[in-house]
Structure formats: C-alpha cells, structure tokens
Design a protein around this motif. Sequence first.
Motif, PDB file in Angstrom:
ATOM      1  N   PHE A  94     -12.426   0.052  23.547  1.00 14.36           N
ATOM      2  CA  PHE A  94     -12.545  -0.153  22.111  1.00 14.36           C
ATOM      3  C   PHE A  94     -11.273  -0.814  21.578  1.00 14.36           C
ATOM      4  CE2 PHE A  94     -14.957   3.671  23.158  1.00 14.36           C
ATOM      5  CZ  PHE A  94     -16.208   3.359  22.635  1.00 14.36           C
ATOM      6  N   LEU A  95     -11.466  -1.761  20.667  1.00 15.47           N
ATOM      7  CA  LEU A  95     -10.338  -2.308  19.912  1.00 15.47           C
ATOM      8  C   LEU A  95     -10.086  -1.366  18.738  1.00 15.47           C
ATOM      9  CD1 LEU A  95      -8.300  -4.637  19.385  1.00 15.47           C
ATOM     10  CD2 LEU A  95     -10.051  -5.648  17.912  1.00 15.47           C
ATOM     11  N   VAL A  96      -9.040  -0.574  18.821  1.00 20.98           N
ATOM     12  CA  VAL A  96      -8.759   0.446  17.814  1.00 20.98           C
ATOM     13  C   VAL A  96      -7.974  -0.140  16.648  1.00 20.98           C
ATOM     14  CG1 VAL A  96      -7.646   2.670  17.390  1.00 20.98           C
ATOM     15  CG2 VAL A  96      -8.808   2.244  19.557  1.00 20.98           C
ATOM     16  N   THR A  97      -6.986  -0.963  16.945  1.00 22.54           N
ATOM     17  CA  THR A  97      -6.164  -1.596  15.903  1.00 22.54           C
ATOM     18  C   THR A  97      -6.205  -3.099  16.099  1.00 22.54           C
ATOM     19  OG1 THR A  97      -4.669   0.315  15.969  1.00 22.54           O
ATOM     20  CG2 THR A  97      -3.914  -1.636  14.778  1.00 22.54           C
ATOM     21  N   PRO A  98      -6.793  -3.854  15.177  1.00 20.94           N
ATOM     22  CA  PRO A  98      -6.754  -5.319  15.288  1.00 20.94           C
ATOM     23  C   PRO A  98      -5.323  -5.823  15.219  1.00 20.94           C
ATOM     24  CG  PRO A  98      -8.356  -4.595  13.640  1.00 20.94           C
ATOM     25  CD  PRO A  98      -7.540  -3.401  13.998  1.00 20.94           C
ATOM     26  N   LEU A  99      -5.135  -7.068  15.597  1.00 25.55           N
ATOM     27  CA  LEU A  99      -3.802  -7.668  15.578  1.00 25.55           C
ATOM     28  C   LEU A  99      -3.213  -7.610  14.179  1.00 25.55           C
ATOM     29  CD1 LEU A  99      -4.559 -10.717  17.857  1.00 25.55           C
ATOM     30  CD2 LEU A  99      -3.032  -8.825  18.408  1.00 25.55           C
ATOM     31  N   THR A 100      -1.995  -7.089  14.085  1.00 25.36           N
ATOM     32  CA  THR A 100      -1.362  -6.899  12.788  1.00 25.36           C
ATOM     33  C   THR A 100       0.153  -6.909  12.965  1.00 25.36           C
ATOM     34  OG1 THR A 100      -1.114  -5.374  10.911  1.00 25.36           O
ATOM     35  CG2 THR A 100      -1.487  -4.403  13.053  1.00 25.36           C
ATOM     36  N   TYR A 101       0.866  -7.247  11.873  1.00 25.99           N
ATOM     37  CA  TYR A 101       2.320  -7.118  11.857  1.00 25.99           C
ATOM     38  C   TYR A 101       2.753  -5.705  11.453  1.00 25.99           C
ATOM     39  CZ  TYR A 101       2.697 -12.206  12.213  1.00 25.99           C
ATOM     40  OH  TYR A 101       2.618 -13.504  12.638  1.00 25.99           O
ATOM     41  N   ASP A 102       1.807  -4.866  11.094  1.00 29.08           N
ATOM     42  CA  ASP A 102       2.118  -3.494  10.682  1.00 29.08           C
ATOM     43  C   ASP A 102       2.284  -2.631  11.928  1.00 29.08           C
ATOM     44  OD1 ASP A 102       2.387  -1.039   9.521  1.00 29.08           O
ATOM     45  OD2 ASP A 102       0.524  -1.109   8.348  1.00 29.08           O
ATOM     46  N   LEU A 103       3.492  -2.575  12.449  1.00 31.92           N
ATOM     47  CA  LEU A 103       3.742  -1.839  13.687  1.00 31.92           C
ATOM     48  C   LEU A 103       3.555  -0.342  13.504  1.00 31.92           C
ATOM     49  CD1 LEU A 103       6.889  -3.731  15.028  1.00 31.92           C
ATOM     50  CD2 LEU A 103       4.473  -4.268  15.319  1.00 31.92           C
ATOM     51  N   ASP A 104       3.795   0.163  12.301  1.00 33.09           N
ATOM     52  CA  ASP A 104       3.599   1.597  12.053  1.00 33.09           C
ATOM     53  C   ASP A 104       2.133   1.979  12.228  1.00 33.09           C
ATOM     54  OD1 ASP A 104       6.271   2.000  11.526  1.00 33.09           O
ATOM     55  OD2 ASP A 104       6.057   1.683   9.362  1.00 33.09           O
ATOM     56  N   ALA A 105       1.221   1.097  11.845  1.00 35.44           N
ATOM     57  CA  ALA A 105      -0.204   1.374  12.011  1.00 35.44           C
ATOM     58  C   ALA A 105      -0.572   1.441  13.486  1.00 35.44           C
ATOM     59  CB  ALA A 105      -1.035   0.312  11.302  1.00 35.44           C
ATOM     60  N   VAL A 106      -0.001   0.564  14.300  1.00 38.46           N
ATOM     61  CA  VAL A 106      -0.290   0.576  15.737  1.00 38.46           C
ATOM     62  C   VAL A 106       0.237   1.858  16.368  1.00 38.46           C
ATOM     63  CG1 VAL A 106       0.032  -0.660  17.916  1.00 38.46           C
ATOM     64  CG2 VAL A 106      -0.170  -1.940  15.775  1.00 38.46           C
ATOM     65  N   ARG A 107       1.455   2.241  16.009  1.00 41.07           N
ATOM     66  CA  ARG A 107       2.015   3.483  16.561  1.00 41.07           C
ATOM     67  C   ARG A 107       1.223   4.704  16.116  1.00 41.07           C
ATOM     68  NH1 ARG A 107       8.342   3.803  15.583  1.00 41.07           N
ATOM     69  NH2 ARG A 107       7.736   2.993  13.553  1.00 41.07           N
ATOM     70  N   ALA A 108       0.765   4.700  14.863  1.00 39.83           N
ATOM     71  CA  ALA A 108      -0.012   5.845  14.372  1.00 39.83           C
ATOM     72  C   ALA A 108      -1.325   5.980  15.133  1.00 39.83           C
ATOM     73  CB  ALA A 108      -0.273   5.685  12.873  1.00 39.83           C
TER      74      ALA A 108
END
Length: 329
Positions: free
Chosen positions: A143-157
């Motif tokens: 599953f793609l949980v987090t699409p590509l983003t500059y929001d690194l906090d969202a990826v870590r969360a």
Amino acid sequence: MSWPEFAWPWVALLLPLPWLLRRWLRPLPPGQALHLPHPNVALAVVERRPVRGARGWWLALAWLCLLAAAARPQWVGPPEAQQRSGRAMLLAVDLSGSMRTDDMQLAGQSVSRFEAVEAIASDFIARRAGDELGLVLFGSRAFLVTPLTYDLDAVRAQLKGAAVGLAGTETAIGDAIAVAVKRLAGLPQQARVLVLLTDGVNNAGSIAPEQAAAAARAAGVRIYTIGIGATQMRVPDFFGMRMVNPSADLDEAMLTKIANDTGGRYFRATDTRELAQAYQAIEALEPMPQHGPALRPRHELFRWPLGLAMLLLAGLLLAQVRSAREQMA
C-alpha cells in the motif's frame, strides 16, 4: 531595511463605508415605521444626537484599525534560497510477521526488527529536507500510505503509526516495487529513488520481484535494497538454549540482483549499527546540493491592528455602560 506591505491593499476602498451607510440608511419617522391601532396616538420623537467628540474619533480609529488588519499587513524578509533536490524518494518497509523478531539491539535493549527500522529510518527521514518523500508499507499486500510530499513530519508519523502485520504476515516484495514504480514513473525526468527494506523472501503478491525490477529500470528508478536481521540468536529448546540463524529465509541473491539491475546497491544490516550505516551510505550516494528559487519569508502582522481595534471598541462599550449608569442614577 524592509517596510511592512499589505497583501490586500484594495480593502482601503471600504474606508468611506460607515459614512455612506449613515447617509443612505436614514431611520424612518415613527409614524412610518409603525402602524398604530389608534390614529390619534402619536409617538414622541427622540432626538438622535450624532456621535461627537472623543467617541467619534475612537470609532473612526477603530474602523481604520479593522481595515488595516483586513488588508493583511506583512513584513517581507530578505530572499532565502530554498533547498530542493528535485528528487522523489519512496521508502518501502516490510511489515510481515517476521519483523516482530527480537534480534536487534537499540540503546542496549533488545527490540524487534521493525522497532529498529522505525528508529533508524525516522532519523534518515529527518535529514532528507528538500526531497519529496513517500512511504509504502507491505506484507501480504503493498500500500502507498503517504504520497510523495515535502512534509517529512507526515511521513515519520505514518511510519511511527504502522504495526507489524498491518498489511498481512507474508512478504510481497514484487508488489511493493510495482506500487513505488507506478508512483515514481509519472513524475518528470528526475532522480527517482526507492529504498526497500525487508527481512525475508518474496512469498506473496501477484508480481515477481524480477518483473517489478525490470519495470523500475525502464522507468529510471534506482532501488537500494536493505536486508535486515541478525545472523545469530539464542532461542530456548528442550535442553536449554541453542543458537539459530533468524535470517535463514532472507533472499540476499534476489535483493542484490534487484539493486544491481536498477543501478542501486544492496546493504546487509545485521544490527542497528549496520542499519544506520546503510542509510548513511544511501544519503551519501544521493546528495542534495541543488537549490531552488529564492523565496522571501512573510510574517503576518494583522494581529496588532486587530488587537488595537478590539481595545478601542471595548473602551467605547465600557464608556457607554458607565454613561448609562450615571443617567439612571
């Protein structure tokens, strides 16, 4: 030295609005405003005194402050270069059942493979400012949980909120690569990177890892593979304790071939130190020297005129209440 600017200067056109409303919306005489049941009954006309003196000036100043706040005053800082690597990087993390194995050490304590990955990968994510990052989680499915983003906090969360077994207990490596390639292939021709971490062998999914790797190579996606898991672990048995290899199922040959075929590299991480070294090596292989266009930071200042307007209106209200009490006394 820069001066404050107004983002919406056209708000100044509302400056004469109170005077226009006062001129156009005159109150009706009492006889026109009400239809009294008895024609001989008349209402006394109360003289309306215009607001004069200090109160009028306070109202005018409060209106000016409200307009100034609505126009969004901003302090614009000097230009600052924005670091943008132009790279899109996806992290694919294994959540199969074997990631629960407690064969890793972190801060002197035994932790599961996923807990070690969460700690080390979170630090790696924090240092990728300027990259577009995304997160793929896979087990029996991908599953793609987090699409590509500059929001690194969202990826870590999202990584921190994941749990082993969330996507099933088996390992669909080919599907994970296919999901990542599908997301990366639609981007402009830039450096496209996939970091895939697993501790097992492909035993689920509908796409073979070799086929997915071929698609990644055609799309220009480099794949860095990391095989995680200790080579020795003590387990209890009938006679006490014995040594076993908890990573016996790790398909290193397949992970090495995937990395070599796509221009990436394979890393073996038997402990948290080697896992951190793997991420550091990837960071060195994918440097971020580029800079994007310079941007000027903007700091909103509307709170100051808005607060002053509120204070002026509150003072007028208190003065009105005090005057009413004095008249009643």
